[in-house]
Design an enzyme around this catalytic site. Structure first.
Site, mmCIF file in Angstrom:
data_model
loop_
_atom_site.group_PDB
_atom_site.id
_atom_site.type_symbol
_atom_site.label_atom_id
_atom_site.label_comp_id
_atom_site.label_asym_id
_atom_site.label_seq_id
_atom_site.Cartn_x
_atom_site.Cartn_y
_atom_site.Cartn_z
ATOM 1 C CG ASP A 194 7.784 -19.278 -28.122
ATOM 2 O OD1 ASP A 194 8.743 -19.560 -28.873
ATOM 3 O OD2 ASP A 194 7.686 -19.702 -26.952
ATOM 4 C CD GLU A 220 9.481 -16.944 -26.300
ATOM 5 O OE1 GLU A 220 8.685 -16.018 -26.000
ATOM 6 O OE2 GLU A 220 9.551 -18.004 -25.659
ATOM 7 C CD GLU A 246 11.740 -21.485 -24.384
ATOM 8 O OE1 GLU A 246 11.078 -20.476 -24.672
ATOM 9 O OE2 GLU A 246 11.234 -22.611 -24.281
ATOM 10 C CG HIS A 296 11.030 -20.058 -20.639
ATOM 11 N ND1 HIS A 296 11.114 -21.287 -20.041
ATOM 12 C CD2 HIS A 296 10.089 -20.170 -21.606
ATOM 13 C CE1 HIS A 296 10.274 -22.119 -20.639
ATOM 14 N NE2 HIS A 296 9.633 -21.468 -21.591
#
Ligand SMILES: [Mg+2]
Length: 367
Positions: A194, A220, A246, A296
């Site tokens: 991420d 991500e 998200e 998320h």
């Protein structure tokens, strides 16, 4: 049944160890806004709306939405959703207004479950996996020296998680060292990475090629959520799948992402994107677009319970994000014990979301 009160409870936890992500950013506390909806029938619903500052959510919930909801039937969830979010499209198409409404929507679904005496996921479509549990990945690993990150990653895979997620995004060389160390530590488990929007497209492309070398499971938020075209470009160029969402809001926002073919794993956040009402619709759009649904969730037990209800009942669901950072606001909310076995989290059996404002939780309440 009528809504008699809508309010928030603010919680705050100081962290022993700061959580570091991309671009040298870190946080040393975790806050939460728990939304409480009371009814004349004595049923209380709880939800959560996330944002950078709980007092902002509190003001929006209590000053903007509460006056509109008092006296309404809490079971008319779709009508109340529209009342909150489409009647006022001049102001709150994205951002904190939607997040605050998400917390209320989640509380309404909790009330519905309690009213009909069944877990909320059953009202949303039941258990699509038929197993009574959800496949979860360990979330998250935060920035540290490679040896520490590898050690923690190995602990999570040893606990039975089939996938582990890490935050990176501080330059290709520093990222590479950590990916190599973690992949070596987790055996057959998958590694998700991420970037928290930490790169521009040139660096994101170079880093993405490095991640391919290490067979990373997903990449991500490599880019800013504004750059949908850039995400689509990376998705076309790279073999590593793109995960994002998200920082996106509502079915309209996700529809844009899907139409641009910018994402492999959609990551709506139930506490931001419009609550459970909107999660179900985003899940349907994902399914129709051939996109996987991996919500998320990095919040309290309320947010986790809501995310589980959406995940269980959504056919496109793939992975549940499960917080393994010893968050004191997670398990403390659950009425049943929160059971995690072989990397799977058991669905709650209590009516509604299966969570409540326990004394243990209220120890973290702040003014
Ligand atoms: Mg993320």
């Amino acid at each position: 049944m009528e809504i008699t009160d809508v309010r928030t409870v603010k919680l705050s936890v100081a962290l022993d160890r700061p959580l570091g992500v991309s671009r040298d950013r870190e946080t040393d506390s975790r806050g939460a806004s728990i939304v409480v909806v009371e009814t004349d029938g004595g049923i209380q619903g709880i939800g959560e709306g996330v944002g950078p500052e709980p007092s902002i959510t509190e003001r929006i919930v209590e000053e903007k939405y509460a006056p509109r909801l008092l006296g309404e039937d809490p079971l008319d969830v779709e009508r109340l959703w529209s009342e909150m979010l489409t009647e006022d499209l001049y102001w709150d198409r994205k951002g904190q207004g939607v997040a605050a409404a998400s917390g209320i929507d989640i509380a309404l679904w909790d009330i519905a479950g309690k009213h009909y005496d069944t877990p909320t996921y059953r009202l949303l479509g039941g258990d699509t996996s038929g197993t009574g549990s959800l496949r979860a990945y360990a979330s998250d690993l935060f920035w540290d020296v490679p040896e520490q990150m590898a050690r923690r990653a190995g602990e999570y895979s040893d606990r039975g998680f089939e996938a582990v997620k890490t935050h990176l995004g501080r330059g290709i060389d520093a990222d590479r060292e950590r990916v190599a160390a973690m992949q070596a530590a987790i055996g057959d488990a998958e590694l998700m990475v991420d970037m928290n929007c930490g790169y521009d497209i040139a660096d994101a492309r170079r880093v993405g090629r490095m991640l391919e070398e290490y067979d990373v499971y997903w990449y991500e938020e490599p880019l800013s959520p504004y750059d949908i075209e850039g995400l689509a470009e990376l998705r076309r160029e790279l073999d590593v799948p793109i995960a994002t969402g998200e920082n996106e809001y509502t079915k309209w926002g996700f529809s844009d992402l899907f139409e641009a073919r910018a994402v492999d794993y959609a990551m709506p956040d139930a506490m931001r994107c419009g609550g459970l009402t909107e999660m179900k619709k985003i899940g349907a759009l994902a399914e129709a677009s051939g996109v996987r649904f991996s919500p998320h969730c990095f919040a309290t037990g309320v947010g986790l319970a809501a995310t589980m209800a959406a995940a269980a009942s959504t056919p496109a669901f793939e992975w549940l994000e499960f917080d393994v950072t010893d968050n004191p606001l997670q398990e403390a909310f659950f009425i049943d014990d929160l059971t995690v076995e072989d990397g799977r989290v058991a669905l709650p059996t209590e009516p509604g979301l299966g969570v409540s404002l326990t004394e243990e939780v209220l120890e973290y309440a702040v003014e």
